[in-house]
Design a protein around this motif. Structure first.
Motif, PDB file in Angstrom:
ATOM      1  N   ILE A   1       5.294   5.927  18.557  1.00  0.00           N
ATOM      2  CA  ILE A   1       4.254   6.488  18.540  1.00  0.00           C
ATOM      3  C   ILE A   1       3.296   5.975  17.503  1.00  0.00           C
ATOM      4  O   ILE A   1       4.068   5.866  16.222  1.00  0.00           O
ATOM      5  CB  ILE A   1       4.174   8.193  18.243  1.00  0.00           C
ATOM      6  N   GLU A   2       2.050   5.408  17.567  1.00  0.00           N
ATOM      7  CA  GLU A   2       1.373   4.749  16.588  1.00  0.00           C
ATOM      8  C   GLU A   2       0.499   5.935  15.825  1.00  0.00           C
ATOM      9  O   GLU A   2       0.146   6.940  16.332  1.00  0.00           O
ATOM     10  CB  GLU A   2       0.417   3.863  17.029  1.00  0.00           C
ATOM     11  N   VAL A   3       0.475   6.124  14.462  1.00  0.00           N
ATOM     12  CA  VAL A   3      -0.062   7.146  13.799  1.00  0.00           C
ATOM     13  C   VAL A   3      -1.029   6.432  12.672  1.00  0.00           C
ATOM     14  O   VAL A   3      -0.575   5.544  12.028  1.00  0.00           O
ATOM     15  CB  VAL A   3       0.988   7.902  12.922  1.00  0.00           C
ATOM     16  N   LEU A   4      -2.211   6.941  13.069  1.00  0.00           N
ATOM     17  CA  LEU A   4      -3.365   6.415  12.135  1.00  0.00           C
ATOM     18  C   LEU A   4      -3.382   7.727  11.155  1.00  0.00           C
ATOM     19  O   LEU A   4      -3.766   9.045  11.301  1.00  0.00           O
ATOM     20  CB  LEU A   4      -4.477   6.368  12.856  1.00  0.00           C
ATOM     21  N   PHE A   5      -3.752   7.208   9.771  1.00  0.00           N
ATOM     22  CA  PHE A   5      -3.997   8.410   8.656  1.00  0.00           C
ATOM     23  C   PHE A   5      -5.433   7.897   7.928  1.00  0.00           C
ATOM     24  O   PHE A   5      -5.951   6.973   8.078  1.00  0.00           O
ATOM     25  CB  PHE A   5      -3.086   7.994   7.455  1.00  0.00           C
ATOM     26  N   PHE A   6      -6.097   9.091   7.863  1.00  0.00           N
ATOM     27  CA  PHE A   6      -7.644   9.118   7.483  1.00  0.00           C
ATOM     28  C   PHE A   6      -7.793   9.878   6.143  1.00  0.00           C
ATOM     29  O   PHE A   6      -6.964  10.764   6.035  1.00  0.00           O
ATOM     30  CB  PHE A   6      -8.616   9.451   8.561  1.00  0.00           C
ATOM     31  N   GLY A   7      -8.737   9.617   5.126  1.00  0.00           N
ATOM     32  CA  GLY A   7      -9.019  10.308   4.121  1.00  0.00           C
ATOM     33  C   GLY A   7      -7.818  10.565   3.283  1.00  0.00           C
ATOM     34  O   GLY A   7      -7.150   9.568   3.069  1.00  0.00           O
ATOM     35  N   ILE A   8      -7.627  11.753   3.011  1.00  0.00           N
ATOM     36  CA  ILE A   8      -6.748  12.111   1.814  1.00  0.00           C
ATOM     37  C   ILE A   8      -5.145  11.669   2.394  1.00  0.00           C
ATOM     38  O   ILE A   8      -4.331  11.324   1.342  1.00  0.00           O
ATOM     39  CB  ILE A   8      -6.817  13.568   1.269  1.00  0.00           C
ATOM     40  N   THR A   9      -5.168  11.786   3.584  1.00  0.00           N
ATOM     41  CA  THR A   9      -3.906  11.726   4.262  1.00  0.00           C
ATOM     42  C   THR A   9      -3.251  10.206   4.016  1.00  0.00           C
ATOM     43  O   THR A   9      -2.059   9.816   3.587  1.00  0.00           O
ATOM     44  CB  THR A   9      -3.619  12.172   5.865  1.00  0.00           C
ATOM     45  N   ALA A  10      -4.297   9.459   4.198  1.00  0.00           N
ATOM     46  CA  ALA A  10      -3.970   7.956   4.005  1.00  0.00           C
ATOM     47  C   ALA A  10      -3.690   7.587   2.456  1.00  0.00           C
ATOM     48  O   ALA A  10      -2.756   6.833   2.107  1.00  0.00           O
ATOM     49  CB  ALA A  10      -5.196   7.044   4.380  1.00  0.00           C
ATOM     50  N   ASP A  11      -4.555   8.217   1.452  1.00  0.00           N
ATOM     51  CA  ASP A  11      -4.027   8.437   0.178  1.00  0.00           C
ATOM     52  C   ASP A  11      -2.649   8.831  -0.124  1.00  0.00           C
ATOM     53  O   ASP A  11      -2.095   8.043  -0.906  1.00  0.00           O
ATOM     54  CB  ASP A  11      -5.032   8.873  -0.651  1.00  0.00           C
ATOM     55  N   LEU A  12      -2.305   9.903   0.366  1.00  0.00           N
ATOM     56  CA  LEU A  12      -0.971  10.471  -0.032  1.00  0.00           C
ATOM     57  C   LEU A  12       0.232   9.456   0.823  1.00  0.00           C
ATOM     58  O   LEU A  12       1.289   9.315   0.006  1.00  0.00           O
ATOM     59  CB  LEU A  12      -0.913  11.785   0.697  1.00  0.00           C
ATOM     60  N   ILE A  13      -0.053   8.877   1.774  1.00  0.00           N
ATOM     61  CA  ILE A  13       1.140   8.255   2.505  1.00  0.00           C
ATOM     62  C   ILE A  13       1.117   6.853   1.785  1.00  0.00           C
ATOM     63  O   ILE A  13       2.200   6.079   1.762  1.00  0.00           O
ATOM     64  CB  ILE A  13       0.832   8.271   4.008  1.00  0.00           C
ATOM     65  N   GLY A  14      -0.047   6.410   1.526  1.00  0.00           N
ATOM     66  CA  GLY A  14      -0.119   4.912   0.943  1.00  0.00           C
ATOM     67  C   GLY A  14      -0.262   3.677   2.221  1.00  0.00           C
ATOM     68  O   GLY A  14      -0.243   2.514   2.068  1.00  0.00           O
ATOM     69  N   GLU A  15      -0.630   4.190   3.214  1.00  0.00           N
ATOM     70  CA  GLU A  15      -0.974   3.545   4.528  1.00  0.00           C
ATOM     71  C   GLU A  15      -1.932   4.090   5.425  1.00  0.00           C
ATOM     72  O   GLU A  15      -2.156   5.409   5.342  1.00  0.00           O
ATOM     73  CB  GLU A  15       0.489   3.436   5.071  1.00  0.00           C
ATOM     74  N   THR A  16      -2.488   3.398   6.068  1.00  0.00           N
ATOM     75  CA  THR A  16      -3.617   3.885   7.088  1.00  0.00           C
ATOM     76  C   THR A  16      -2.884   3.730   8.586  1.00  0.00           C
ATOM     77  O   THR A  16      -3.442   4.434   9.471  1.00  0.00           O
ATOM     78  CB  THR A  16      -4.816   3.043   7.043  1.00  0.00           C
ATOM     79  N   GLN A  17      -1.819   3.231   8.492  1.00  0.00           N
ATOM     80  CA  GLN A  17      -1.208   3.228  10.184  1.00  0.00           C
ATOM     81  C   GLN A  17       0.536   2.929   9.766  1.00  0.00           C
ATOM     82  O   GLN A  17       0.798   2.218   9.058  1.00  0.00           O
ATOM     83  CB  GLN A  17      -1.803   2.065  10.904  1.00  0.00           C
ATOM     84  N   LEU A  18       1.109   3.626  10.601  1.00  0.00           N
ATOM     85  CA  LEU A  18       2.589   3.544  10.708  1.00  0.00           C
ATOM     86  C   LEU A  18       3.026   3.716  12.296  1.00  0.00           C
ATOM     87  O   LEU A  18       2.171   4.363  12.812  1.00  0.00           O
ATOM     88  CB  LEU A  18       3.169   4.739   9.971  1.00  0.00           C
ATOM     89  N   GLU A  19       4.212   3.584  12.597  1.00  0.00           N
ATOM     90  CA  GLU A  19       4.655   3.471  13.760  1.00  0.00           C
ATOM     91  C   GLU A  19       5.888   4.300  13.552  1.00  0.00           C
ATOM     92  O   GLU A  19       6.835   3.878  12.963  1.00  0.00           O
ATOM     93  CB  GLU A  19       4.994   2.164  14.411  1.00  0.00           C
ATOM     94  N   ILE A  20       6.103   5.424  14.328  1.00  0.00           N
ATOM     95  CA  ILE A  20       7.128   6.262  14.239  1.00  0.00           C
ATOM     96  C   ILE A  20       7.774   6.355  15.830  1.00  0.00           C
ATOM     97  O   ILE A  20       7.223   6.571  16.568  1.00  0.00           O
ATOM     98  CB  ILE A  20       6.538   7.668  13.771  1.00  0.00           C
ATOM     99  N   GLU A  21       9.176   6.515  15.378  1.00  0.00           N
ATOM    100  CA  GLU A  21      10.045   6.437  16.639  1.00  0.00           C
ATOM    101  C   GLU A  21      10.769   7.787  16.786  1.00  0.00           C
ATOM    102  O   GLU A  21      11.201   8.142  15.829  1.00  0.00           O
ATOM    103  CB  GLU A  21      10.987   5.284  16.771  1.00  0.00           C
TER     104      GLU A  21
END
Length: 80
Positions: free
Chosen positions: A3-23
């Motif tokens: 699953i490709e996961v896109l992060f926006f706003g504060i979630t991207a700041d917290l994760i430190g990424e704007t996009q991840l792939e999770i299996e």
């Protein structure tokens, strides 16, 4: 199942990424995805609510994710 996961706003700041792939090994609902995401990224536990969009459409918790779905994590937005 990837699953490709896109992060926006504060979630991207917290994760430190704007996009991840999770299996995931099996099919997973949006509700279970949210729980798994918070387990993998505990920094998201501080956000009380956020919307989930799957393939550019808002998704309910009961929706089952499919292979190659794109999931967007959309935090609360305030404006003025």
């Amino acid at each position: 199942m990837k699953i490709e996961v896109l992060f926006f706003g504060i979630t991207a700041d917290l994760i430190g990424e704007t996009q991840l792939e999770i299996e995931f090994q099996n099919l997973i609902s949006v509700a279970d995805f949210k729980l798994a995401l918070k387990e993998k990224h505990p920094q998201l536990k501080n956000i009380n609510s956020y919307a989930i969009a799957v393939n550019e459409e808002y998704a309910e918790d009961h929706l089952l994710l499919k292979i190659n779905d794109v999931v967007a994590i959309i935090p609360p937005v305030s404006g003025g």
